[in-house]
Scaffold this motif. Structure first.
Motif, PDB file in Angstrom:
ATOM      1  N   GLY A  33      -0.239   9.988  -1.672  1.00 35.22           N
ATOM      2  CA  GLY A  33       0.117  10.837  -0.551  1.00 35.22           C
ATOM      3  C   GLY A  33       1.614  11.072  -0.452  1.00 35.22           C
ATOM      4  N   ARG A  34       2.409  10.042  -0.719  1.00 35.17           N
ATOM      5  CA  ARG A  34       3.856  10.182  -0.650  1.00 35.17           C
ATOM      6  C   ARG A  34       4.494   9.002  -1.356  1.00 35.17           C
ATOM      7  NH1 ARG A  34       5.109   8.829   5.735  1.00 35.17           N
ATOM      8  NH2 ARG A  34       4.244   6.748   5.761  1.00 35.17           N
ATOM      9  N   ILE A  91       2.261   2.492  -3.347  1.00 37.61           N
ATOM     10  CA  ILE A  91       1.408   3.213  -4.295  1.00 37.61           C
ATOM     11  C   ILE A  91       0.883   4.514  -3.689  1.00 37.61           C
ATOM     12  CG2 ILE A  91       0.720   1.093  -5.470  1.00 37.61           C
ATOM     13  CD1 ILE A  91      -2.042   1.411  -4.069  1.00 37.61           C
ATOM     14  N   GLY A  92       1.412   4.891  -2.539  1.00 44.52           N
ATOM     15  CA  GLY A  92       1.031   6.151  -1.938  1.00 44.52           C
ATOM     16  C   GLY A  92      -0.161   6.098  -1.018  1.00 44.52           C
ATOM     17  N   ALA A  93      -0.664   4.895  -0.725  1.00 47.83           N
ATOM     18  CA  ALA A  93      -1.779   4.756   0.215  1.00 47.83           C
ATOM     19  C   ALA A  93      -1.193   4.579   1.613  1.00 47.83           C
ATOM     20  CB  ALA A  93      -2.667   3.572  -0.160  1.00 47.83           C
ATOM     21  N   GLU A  94      -0.962   5.658   2.297  1.00 47.80           N
ATOM     22  CA  GLU A  94      -0.264   5.648   3.580  1.00 47.80           C
ATOM     23  C   GLU A  94      -1.009   4.832   4.633  1.00 47.80           C
ATOM     24  OE1 GLU A  94       1.312   8.872   6.937  1.00 47.80           O
ATOM     25  OE2 GLU A  94       0.022   9.497   5.272  1.00 47.80           O
ATOM     26  N   VAL A  95      -0.331   3.845   5.208  1.00 50.57           N
ATOM     27  CA  VAL A  95      -0.924   3.039   6.275  1.00 50.57           C
ATOM     28  C   VAL A  95      -0.682   3.757   7.598  1.00 50.57           C
ATOM     29  CG1 VAL A  95      -0.940   0.820   7.460  1.00 50.57           C
ATOM     30  CG2 VAL A  95      -0.594   0.909   4.981  1.00 50.57           C
ATOM     31  N   VAL A  96      -1.756   4.235   8.194  1.00 49.42           N
ATOM     32  CA  VAL A  96      -1.666   5.016   9.431  1.00 49.42           C
ATOM     33  C   VAL A  96      -1.994   4.169  10.650  1.00 49.42           C
ATOM     34  CG1 VAL A  96      -2.487   7.095  10.616  1.00 49.42           C
ATOM     35  CG2 VAL A  96      -2.286   7.080   8.129  1.00 49.42           C
ATOM     36  N   LEU A 137       0.835  -1.201   0.000  1.00 49.41           N
ATOM     37  CA  LEU A 137       0.000   0.000   0.000  1.00 49.41           C
ATOM     38  C   LEU A 137       0.870   1.251   0.000  1.00 49.41           C
ATOM     39  CD1 LEU A 137      -2.909  -0.902   2.467  1.00 49.41           C
ATOM     40  CD2 LEU A 137      -2.969  -0.850  -0.031  1.00 49.41           C
ATOM     41  N   SER A 138       1.910   1.245   0.815  1.00 45.99           N
ATOM     42  CA  SER A 138       2.794   2.400   0.878  1.00 45.99           C
ATOM     43  C   SER A 138       3.464   2.650  -0.466  1.00 45.99           C
ATOM     44  CB  SER A 138       3.862   2.195   1.952  1.00 45.99           C
ATOM     45  OG  SER A 138       3.282   2.124   3.239  1.00 45.99           O
TER      46      SER A 138
END
Length: 410
Positions: free
Chosen positions: A176-177, A32-37, A29-30
């Motif tokens: 996101g990043r 592709i920019g889907a930040e795991v919070v 996920l990270s």
């Protein structure tokens, strides 16, 4: 876009099963920019899982659940989703027939209990499971996406790669990043951090995390969101500054493994490899052959655990073992030479040592390991003083053997 991963299973909470799903999902996920919070693990209790899911849907835009999709009463995920979202469970006839067909191909009849695996919350999109019996599903709840995947790691990984990630990227998930992972071996975390600290101010728009593991240290670079051109510039500058510091210890990026890199080098150099193992007990050979296509370069693997086997199979001198001991630089070199010759290979690599917990003494303590590499022209060995329990010493010695082969090919 903020994400949450929920791993469901009482076996995880009791410590009987290691939660490998989260690590895999979070990294993907990270990437592709889907930040795991957030990450929550929870047992197989309906009300507890429901509470966790309600919280996740309030704070995250993407929720990925694993586990609880089997046919037994303790598999509660589909019922929980139905309850929390107020969507009735409906039987999917095509999925049910596919499950029945899977059993027919095995020559057996589907147990009635497996019918539960064809129940899905109303409006759910079925995610096909090509390697297992339990399908997953996707539900869009307003602007939020909820994915439910099986808990079996291989099944979850394949479904994430083939369905979840493409769906997120195709749906225009905002990035996101950006993250880049630089993989290293043989460079201690503290030394790496000291070297990087001297030029940290030269890196703009990036945070650095150190991720130590059994084989080495991964350097995770997270670039703050911004214009694509600025991201590309920051990433290019970071590479220019960091790669010279990492030097020969850097071997790959992302999920690239050391054994994959060794395999690629062997193919590109047109070299064949043979392995003689004592302290690593076959692990080096297992790692090498875990890479598809290893038959192009892997010739022979010998687990020579006893002194007798070292002599009879690998041609190590009995006199040499009596004089220097089985755990010695000289014996490691002779093992590498012997297996190279026996396997008609270009390179021979060997391991000998003391994994413990017993067998050590003052002059040869537990953790003493020798790794040797032999080619037609030369042979050399390295002495290692490894720490940890038996399993950890074995894994680290195996990584050291792969790394020594890699460097011999550079």
């Amino acid at each position: 876009m903020k994400s949450e991963v929920i791993t469901v299973g009482s076996e995880i909470m009791s410590g009987h099963t290691l939660d490998t799903n989260f690590r895999f999902i979070a990294r993907k996920l990270s990437s592709i920019g889907a930040e795991v919070v957030w990450h929550t693990s929870v047992g197989d209790d309906h009300e507890t899982v429901a509470d966790v899911l309600r919280v996740a849907l309030r704070r995250a835009e993407i929720v990925v659940m694993t586990g609880g999709l089997g046919p037994t009463p303790d598999d509660v995920t589909r019922k929980v989703v139905s309850t929390v979202l107020g969507r009735n469970l409906l039987l999917n006839d095509s999925v049910l027939e596919a499950i029945r067909e899977r059993y027919r191909m095995r020559g057996t009849q589907m147990p009635g209990i497996n019918e539960r695996q064809a129940l899905f919350p109303k409006g759910a999109e079925v995610i096909e499971n090509k390697v297992g019996a339990a399908p997953g599903f996707l539900i869009k709840e307003g602007e939020k996406l909820l994915f439910a995947l099986p808990g079996v790691p291989l099944e979850a990984e394949v479904m994430l790669e083939q369905h979840v990630l493409p769906r997120l990227t195709q749906s225009g998930t905002p990035r996101g990043r950006e993250q880049v992972v630089l993989r290293t071996v043989g460079l201690p975390e503290s030394i790496m951090a000291e070297r990087i600290a001297s030029m940290r101010e030269q890196l703009e728009g990036v945070s650095i995390s150190y991720l130590p593991h059994d084989y080495g240290v991964d350097l995770c670079l997270t670039f703050k969101k911004g214009e694509p051109t600025q991201l590309a510039l920051n990433e290019r500058v970071a590479r220019q500054r960091l790669l010279p510091i990492l030097g020969k210890h850097f071997y790959g990026e992302g999920d690239k493994t050391l054994e994959e890199v060794v395999g690629e080098l062997l193919v590109s150099k047109r070299r064949k490899l043979a392995v003689a193992e004592s302290v690593t007990g076959g692990m080096v050979s297992q790692l090498i052959t875990s890479v598809p296509g290893a038959s192009r370069y892997f010739m022979l693997g010998v687990t020579a655990y006893s002194d007798e086997t070292k002599c009879k199979v690998l041609g190590v001198s009995d006199e040499l073992i009596r004089e220097k001991g089985a755990v010695s630089e000289q014996v490691a070199i002779e093992m590498a030479r012997g297996v190279r010759k026996k396997g008609a290979a270009d390179i021979g690599v060997s391991s000998t040592g003391i994994a413990g917990p017993g067998g050590g003494r003052a002059e040869k303590p537990v953790g003493l390991v020798y790794i040797a590499v032999a080619t037609q022209r030369k042979a050399s060995a390295e002495e290692l003083r490894l720490v940890g329990n038996r399993a950890l010493i074995t894994r680290r010695a195996s990584a050291a053997a792969l790394e020594m082969v890699r460097r011999s090919l550079l």
